[in-house]
Design an enzyme around this catalytic site. Structure first.
Site, PDB file in Angstrom:
ATOM      1  CE  LYS A  23      -0.580   0.933   4.957  1.00 53.48           C
ATOM      2  NZ  LYS A  23       0.706   1.399   5.202  1.00 53.48           N
TER       3      LYS A  23
ATOM      4  CB  THR B  11      -3.657   0.444   7.831  1.00 58.53           C
ATOM      5  OG1 THR B  11      -3.101   1.746   7.656  1.00 58.53           O
ATOM      6  CG2 THR B  11      -2.757  -0.574   7.165  1.00 58.53           C
TER       7      THR B  11
END
Length: 317
Positions: A198, A232
């Protein structure tokens, strides 16, 4: 309480951050918490009084520097000074959660390294040792010029999942930084690992890119050290389900769970979130999806081993 601990020179005190955990730790050791009062003057200044003699004693002060972070740090610094002036033989800080640990390097120009500043403050105040749990970056140990016992949360979390007897699992790190942690859990569970690649456009905003590893038809276990706003971890969980995982469990050592965290977890694809009590969970944050495990036996055992000058590394296995 277990039968009384034989050495009366070991004293455990707690401040305001996590009294329940401190009581569990003292209970595991076989002692009671030392008498001290933490009060505030009307202008907010902190006043601490130690209500028993600690002359020549080895003092262990339990204080997580969780929210309100600065209040808890200041309590701790004042307590260290009080212990020093009361002639304690040694002042050992038991800090299950080390606040400011995410500010551990200069990522941009003119940034402070606050994790190092906090280490300096503890040393200057007069601490002799720190016992902590799952630092955000293990190299923070090098910020201290005193002994630091860095305990691991992975064995506690792994044991919990091991008892579930999952058939086909994969341990997933929500970012590149957590791969070592995921590898430790995967080794214990004898499972493969996956990584979520990410990028983060700005602080507390995560954007999932792609998944490394075969997750098709598997039960995924996401592991992180800290879950703060849960952006997240929830994005990662949703991405895993979209890419073929059958179920997603998540776990972390430090449940900061600030802002929209609880709402995000509630609305995510996470089936169960397993946390420890390194940070106390406020009543309004208790939801059915959350399971809390205690780190008190681990920390209590570490204190006994430090006090009796035995190896602490055996607790990492």
């Amino acid at each position: 309480m277990t039968s009384g601990y034989k050495d009366q020179s070991l004293k455990v005190f707690t401040l305001n951050s996590n009294r329940k955990l401190a009581e569990e730790i003292a209970n595991h050791i076989g002692t009671t918490l030392g008498e001290c009062t933490v009060a505030a003057f009307s202008d907010g200044e902190i006043q601490i009084n130690i209500e028993e003699s600690i002359r020549g004693c080895d003092v262990y002060v339990v204080q997580s520097t969780s929210s309100p972070v600065n209040q808890h740090i200041m309590e701790l610094l004042i307590m260290i000074d009080a212990c020093k002036r009361a002639s304690a033989r040694s002042i050992n800080i038991v800090m299950p959660y080390y606040g400011y640990a995410r500010q551990d390097r200069k990522a941009r120009s003119r940034e402070p390294i606050t994790a190092k500043l906090l280490a300096n403050l503890l040393e200057t105040a007069g601490a002799d040792r720190v016992i902590t749990l799952d630092l955000h970056a293990p190299q923070i140990q090098g910020f201290f010029d005193m002994p630091i016992d860095h305990l691991q949360g992975v064995p506690i979390l792994s044991d919990y999942f091991e008892k579930k007897n999952f058939e086909d699992i994969i341990v997933v790190s929500p970012d590149h930084g957590g791969v070592t942690r995921a590898r430790k859990m995967a080794d214990r569970l004898k499972a493969p690992i996956g990584i979520i690649d990410k990028r983060r456009p700005r602080p507390n905003v995560a954007e999932v890119m792609n998944i490394v590893g075969n997750i098709e038809g598997k039960t995924a276990i996401l592991i992180d050290d800290i879950i703060d706003t849960a952006g997240t971890i929830t994005l990662a969980a949703n991405a895993l389900i979209e890419n073929g995982a059958t179920e997603v469990y998540a776990c972390c050592t430090h449940p900061v769970l600030s802002g929209p965290a609880i709402e995000r977890i509630e609305n995510s694809k996470i089936k169960e979130l397993v946390i420890t009590n390194s940070i106390p969970l406020e009543t309004d944050k208790y939801i059915d999806k959350i399971t809390q495990l205690s780190v008190a036996p681990l920390i209590g055992e570490a204190i006994i081993r430090v006090h009796e000058m035995k190896s602490v590394s055996i607790l990492f296995d």
